[in-house]
Structure formats: structure tokens, C-alpha cells
Design an enzyme around this catalytic site. Sequence first.
Site: not given
Ligand code: IMP
Length: 423
Positions: A12-13, A16, A40-41, A224
Amino acid sequence: MSCTVVIGAQWGDEGKAKMIDYYSSDADIIVRYQGGANAGHTVVVGGKKYVFHLIPSGILHPGKICVLGNGVVLDPLQMVDEMDKLIEQGIDIDYRIFISDAAHLILPYHKALDSALEEMRAENKIGTTGRGIGPCYADKCFRTGIRVGDLYDEKYLEEKITQTLKIKNLQLEKLHGRDPYSVDEIMDICLQFKARVEKMIINTAFYLNEESDKGKKIILEGAQGFGLDIDHGTYPFVTSSNPTVGGALLGTGINNFQVNRVVGIAKAYITRVGEGPFPTEDFTESGNTIREKGHEYGATTGRPRRCGWFDVELLKQAKRICGFTEIALIKLDILSGFKKIKVATGYQYEGKKIEMFPSFMLDKVKPVYTELDGWDEDISACKKYEDLPEKARNYIDFLEEKIGIRIAIIGVGPGREDTIIRN
Ligand code: IMP
């Protein structure tokens, strides 16, 4: 057949949003296919920064249609807030957003349960974003979720919420010692949301297939990244959806014959937020330098991101699972100034080389590094691959050879214009 899927190739991050913004200029429709406001884009246009959590960043391109597909879990409060912010910033969103009637709603009890469950995990936290993502997808699987289409039948909606709250409140109060929710407050959120978005709710799977058949260009936007995929990622330290190519098809209803391009977005280094294995994480000053130079703080939670070096096995596995047709390598400019740049070209487990990305034990492998010479030049003004310093080109060529896929686009800065397109 003109559908491009854009997928994060790491944890993720990856940047994108910048690339989706780039591809959007040539598209008609941009569709978000999974996840929710955990994403968060960030896009920078003309020096102005826009942050999106739900609405595709394609909305910044006048006239393009943005769709939230059936695979998305949609927080109504967040969605309205995001629409209001766009309007405040002078973006015309009228008749440009469609929401799937089959998308599931994230309601306050999902968020309360997300944080309560994370608290209970004590030493084994996942590090979720607390946005209610896991509990909402769990309800979807339990077949107790509330879908956007349910908003149309108020009587049925009220019955469903009453039934759901019986269980949720029991869990919140008895198990977690938290406050319960009333049917009225949840109904209120739902009905206010309905009043605001009623005209946007459609059967998006039907719409997208019709538009695709008419030859419209469609971008499927993942949130993600590969390593957070619930099936293929580093379970249990993953999100609750499939950011990979299968998720793009399921979360939109578009079939595989419509897809002709799958772009993997990778950063020139790697970051991760939350818990979970990260073999190339750098705990030294270099990791801190990457974090500060790259502004590696979460756009959703503000958490500092863990930083480290490019991992070839991770990319190769993402390529296998997603069938990438090309890679966009982002944030190469952040590596300027490093004397040496490390690349993990494989792993060792108990002293033996392993030639794959393991489903288990990623926390126990040791990366095998190759060190390449870095470059000092500021590359942010480079417009062509040939403008890059020789050592930066060597880095790209090395990654291309190791991953076995073309790096078609290189990001050298945050702005729309800071992008090198290779012929
Ligand atoms: P959840 O999606 O909030 O349930 O989080 C599960 C895992 O995915 C955690 O480690 C978050 O930090 C990670 N995660 C969720 N969304 C993002 C994203 O957009 N970017 C990076 N990591 C993410």
C-alpha cells in the site's frame, strides 16, 4: 476491451493516486473496486494537494465519471464529507459519481468494533486503520451487512438495523464495555445519506459492462496493495479485501475479457504501515532519511510509515498473482543522495536461499542484498529516461531485469507533471 487495472504492488501507499490521476486523463470512467476509507490517496495538481479516501481521484479531471463499485465498503459520513470538501475546492461533482447498490455500508458500530477488537488483540495487533473495514466485510460474509440498495425500502431497512443492533450492542456492551447504538441514530445516518446520494445509486456492474461494450475506457482503481491482500498477502497482517486483480473483477462485475492492461505501482523503495513482516525494513538512519525525504506518514492515520529497500521477490509474486503488463516506479527522486542503494534480490531461511515469496515465515527470512551505486543529482526536473543520471538508469535497468517486467513509467516528484513516460 479497454479496461486498465491499477494495483499497488507492495504494502500500500505506493503512490497509486498519482498514477491513477495520470491514466484518468485518457479514460472515461474511473472505478474504485475494494476497501473503504482505510485508503488515503494524495494527488498534487498545480501545487494544490487533494486527499481522497473513497472517491476516485479521477474526479479531478473535468467530465470523467467516478464509480464506487460493489466491492467497496462505504462509510456514508466519510463519503458526504469528501463530497463537501470537493465542492468547497471548486470541483464540479454533479452527475459524475455513481455508487453501487450492492456496496456495503460502514456504520458507526463497525468502527467501534474495529477499535475494540484491536484493543483486545493486545500483543497481537494488526494495526488496522480503525475505519471499520474488517467488521464490515465480516458482516458481508455473515450475510448480515446493510447494502446501499437497502436504503430504498425504509421499512425493511429499519427491520434489518433493529435485528443487527441486537447482536452488535450485545457485543459492544457485554464484551467490550462500550456504548450501544440506537436504531434511530443509525437510521438517521442512513436516511440522510440516502437523501444526499439517491440519484447516484445504480447497478454499477450493469452500467460498467454496457459502457465497456460501447468502447468506453475504464480504469479500475485498487486501494492498499498486493502484500495486504487477504488471500495472497501476509495474513493475518492484511486488510479484509482483495486489492489484487481478482478483487478488481469481483468488486466491479467487469469480466476478465474486458481487461487489457494491468499496471503494478511500486515505490522505488518500500514502506509499510501497521504490523506484519517486512524483510527489507531499515531500522538505521537510512530508513529515517527515506521517511523524512519521502514524507512517509499515513494520509489516513498520520502514522509514521516503516521504511526499507526494494524487495524483488515481493514484486515478482505480485506480478505472478496479478499478471502485470507493466510497472510504474514511483518516488525515484527520494533516493537521490544515497551513496549506496540496497535491493533485496532474494531471501535466506535458516542459511538456505529460497526462490519464492513464502506464504508463512516471511518474518523469519533474511533478505539477500545487492548494493548499487547511488546518485547525487536532483532528478525532479528530468522529463525523459535519457535525462536521468547513469546510476539512476542502472537502478531501473537492474530492477527491470530482476523482476522481468518493463518499468514503463517513472515518478520523479509529487506533481502530475513529474512523470517520465518511456517509449
Ligand atoms: P484495515 O484495512 O484498516 O483493516 O487495516 C489492516 C492493515 O492494512 C493494517 O496494517 C493497515 O495499516 C493496513 N492498511 C489498510 N489500508 C491501508 C492503506 O491504504 N495503505 C497502507 N496500509 C493500509
